[in-house]
Design a protein around this motif. Sequence first.
Motif, PDB file in Angstrom:
ATOM      1  N   ASP A   9       0.831  -1.210   0.000  1.00 17.76           N
ATOM      2  CA  ASP A   9       0.000   0.000   0.000  1.00 17.76           C
ATOM      3  C   ASP A   9       0.864   1.258   0.000  1.00 17.76           C
ATOM      4  O   ASP A   9       0.515   2.263  -0.640  1.00 17.76           O
ATOM      5  N   LEU A  10       1.979   1.217   0.720  1.00 13.05           N
ATOM      6  CA  LEU A  10       2.876   2.372   0.750  1.00 13.05           C
ATOM      7  C   LEU A  10       3.453   2.671  -0.627  1.00 13.05           C
ATOM      8  O   LEU A  10       3.864   3.806  -0.902  1.00 13.05           O
ATOM      9  N   CYS A  11       3.473   1.667  -1.491  1.00 10.70           N
ATOM     10  CA  CYS A  11       4.047   1.836  -2.829  1.00 10.70           C
ATOM     11  C   CYS A  11       3.033   2.317  -3.866  1.00 10.70           C
ATOM     12  O   CYS A  11       3.420   2.664  -4.995  1.00 10.70           O
ATOM     13  N   ARG A  12       1.771   2.336  -3.521  1.00 14.62           N
ATOM     14  CA  ARG A  12       0.751   2.667  -4.528  1.00 14.62           C
ATOM     15  C   ARG A  12       0.899   4.068  -5.112  1.00 14.62           C
ATOM     16  O   ARG A  12       0.608   4.270  -6.305  1.00 14.62           O
ATOM     17  N   PRO A  13       1.331   5.072  -4.349  1.00 12.45           N
ATOM     18  CA  PRO A  13       1.491   6.403  -4.965  1.00 12.45           C
ATOM     19  C   PRO A  13       2.693   6.511  -5.891  1.00 12.45           C
ATOM     20  O   PRO A  13       2.871   7.547  -6.541  1.00 12.45           O
ATOM     21  N   LEU A  14       3.542   5.497  -5.974  1.00 12.63           N
ATOM     22  CA  LEU A  14       4.784   5.592  -6.728  1.00 12.63           C
ATOM     23  C   LEU A  14       4.587   5.311  -8.216  1.00 12.63           C
ATOM     24  O   LEU A  14       3.753   4.500  -8.608  1.00 12.63           O
ATOM     25  N   GLU A  15       5.398   5.977  -9.008  1.00 16.07           N
ATOM     26  CA  GLU A  15       5.517   5.667 -10.426  1.00 16.07           C
ATOM     27  C   GLU A  15       6.616   4.615 -10.592  1.00 16.07           C
ATOM     28  O   GLU A  15       7.450   4.416  -9.702  1.00 16.07           O
ATOM     29  N   ILE A  16       6.630   3.935 -11.739  1.00 16.06           N
ATOM     30  CA  ILE A  16       7.645   2.901 -11.964  1.00 16.06           C
ATOM     31  C   ILE A  16       9.047   3.462 -11.791  1.00 16.06           C
ATOM     32  O   ILE A  16       9.933   2.816 -11.210  1.00 16.06           O
ATOM     33  N   GLU A  17       9.264   4.695 -12.242  1.00 15.10           N
ATOM     34  CA  GLU A  17      10.598   5.298 -12.164  1.00 15.10           C
ATOM     35  C   GLU A  17      11.045   5.561 -10.731  1.00 15.10           C
ATOM     36  O   GLU A  17      12.239   5.748 -10.471  1.00 15.10           O
ATOM     37  N   ASP A  18      10.108   5.594  -9.782  1.00 13.90           N
ATOM     38  CA  ASP A  18      10.440   5.893  -8.389  1.00 13.90           C
ATOM     39  C   ASP A  18      11.040   4.702  -7.652  1.00 13.90           C
ATOM     40  O   ASP A  18      11.629   4.879  -6.581  1.00 13.90           O
ATOM     41  N   PHE A  19      10.893   3.500  -8.177  1.00 12.58           N
ATOM     42  CA  PHE A  19      11.247   2.306  -7.421  1.00 12.58           C
ATOM     43  C   PHE A  19      12.748   2.030  -7.360  1.00 12.58           C
ATOM     44  O   PHE A  19      13.197   1.318  -6.467  1.00 12.58           O
ATOM     45  N   THR A  20      13.532   2.577  -8.279  1.00 18.58           N
ATOM     46  CA  THR A  20      14.921   2.143  -8.414  1.00 18.58           C
ATOM     47  C   THR A  20      15.994   3.115  -7.930  1.00 18.58           C
ATOM     48  O   THR A  20      17.025   2.676  -7.429  1.00 18.58           O
ATOM     49  N   PRO A  21      15.831   4.447  -8.040  1.00 15.51           N
ATOM     50  CA  PRO A  21      16.940   5.347  -7.708  1.00 15.51           C
ATOM     51  C   PRO A  21      17.401   5.220  -6.257  1.00 15.51           C
ATOM     52  O   PRO A  21      16.594   5.010  -5.350  1.00 15.51           O
ATOM     53  N   GLN A  22      18.715   5.368  -6.071  1.00 10.23           N
ATOM     54  CA  GLN A  22      19.319   5.404  -4.738  1.00 10.23           C
ATOM     55  C   GLN A  22      20.072   6.715  -4.630  1.00 10.23           C
ATOM     56  O   GLN A  22      21.070   6.935  -5.303  1.00 10.23           O
ATOM     57  N   SER A  23      19.627   7.603  -3.753  1.00  8.41           N
ATOM     58  CA  SER A  23      20.171   8.956  -3.669  1.00  8.41           C
ATOM     59  C   SER A  23      21.355   9.079  -2.726  1.00  8.41           C
ATOM     60  O   SER A  23      22.046  10.092  -2.721  1.00  8.41           O
ATOM     61  N   ALA A  24      21.597   8.068  -1.895  1.00  7.56           N
ATOM     62  CA  ALA A  24      22.724   8.083  -0.954  1.00  7.56           C
ATOM     63  C   ALA A  24      22.986   6.653  -0.511  1.00  7.56           C
ATOM     64  O   ALA A  24      22.109   5.781  -0.634  1.00  7.56           O
ATOM     65  N   VAL A  25      24.166   6.415   0.019  1.00 10.07           N
ATOM     66  CA  VAL A  25      24.500   5.070   0.486  1.00 10.07           C
ATOM     67  C   VAL A  25      23.501   4.599   1.538  1.00 10.07           C
ATOM     68  O   VAL A  25      23.104   3.434   1.577  1.00 10.07           O
TER      69      VAL A  25
END
Length: 374
Positions: A9-25
């Motif tokens: 449910d926490l993932c429902r607002p996400l777009e496909i592009e949101d699932f992969t990026p890592q902004s920091a270690v």
Amino acid sequence: MNTRKKTEDLCRPLEIEDFTPQSAVFASPPKWHIAHTTWFFEEMILKKYVSNYKPFDDSFGYLFNSYYNSLGDRIERGHRGLITRPNIETVFEYRAYVDKAMTALLNMSESEAIKKLTILGVHHEQQHQELLLTDLKYTFSKNPINPKYVETNLVEDTYIHSGWVDVNEGIYEIGHATDNFAFDNELGRHRVFSEPFQISKSLVTNGDYIDFINDGGYENSKYWLDDGWHWLLENKIKHPLYWKQKNDQWHHYTLSGIASIKEEAILAHISFYEATAFANWSKCRLPTEFEWEIASSQLDWGRRWEWTNSAYLPYPNFKIAEGAVGEYNGKFMINQMVLRGASVATAKQHSRNTYRNFFTPNTQWQFSGIRLAK
């Protein structure tokens, strides 16, 4: 299954592009959290207790292991955002595959060991639900268009409390004492002697912290631990994470986008270094984790993880469990500070007054705040 559903449910607002990026270690991608919480059940339970169990994908044990050395090699933490394949659809298929196998196992087994590991896995997933939100917020904050995850700002909550709780000197018992679930770092109930102290009924607000900033709090080394002062200078820290000043007004990034800072709202995303400096400026101090627990029944807590002045160390009689489960807390008991309470991002039924959270003193991206003591 309610916990497993909550993650999705926490993932429902996400777009496909949101699932992969890592902004920091320190900030893992949502896809990695979704897969890792599934990996736990497959690796810790299904592979061990289901004969002839066929893993969903043999490579997932390597891709989605977090820090369990006893379970084999794993990718570097900072490389989790490079896992563009498997795609998110495959990861959700993985979750469904493992959920089906776990349901079948639980329906046919009365093993106490399986039950305990399953409960641990559920609480582990609840931890990652909060991490999913904090990591996602950090990643979204790096996006120049300041995207919204949800419409509601989680950190606009305010307090109506004032004053101090007086606690008498005495011998108090610390640690988890019931048959309900607790992590192993909460066990080893023991006695501590406490001198008399006072602890604030309220958490520090944005307005309180703005006064600290305006009084030169980030320019005066006398308020800062030496390690914190070097951290501040090296990273050019001048205000809390997500804050920015525009036209002499403070704003901050929230999960609902950029918003003006409400001075009466509770401060969030503060490091231990900043918390200690503010306490020194206030002519107060941070409570120890024992003082916090002693006074907790008289406090309104649960909106922010509250920094304490206690290093993360084992309780008396703490024993590292055999196998991979023993790596869960035992090996991290150094160079970390304890936080108590819970936050607005903590899963329901995942907080108790003996819970010991822990992070390095420079950590800002969690929903952390300050409660003073003296």
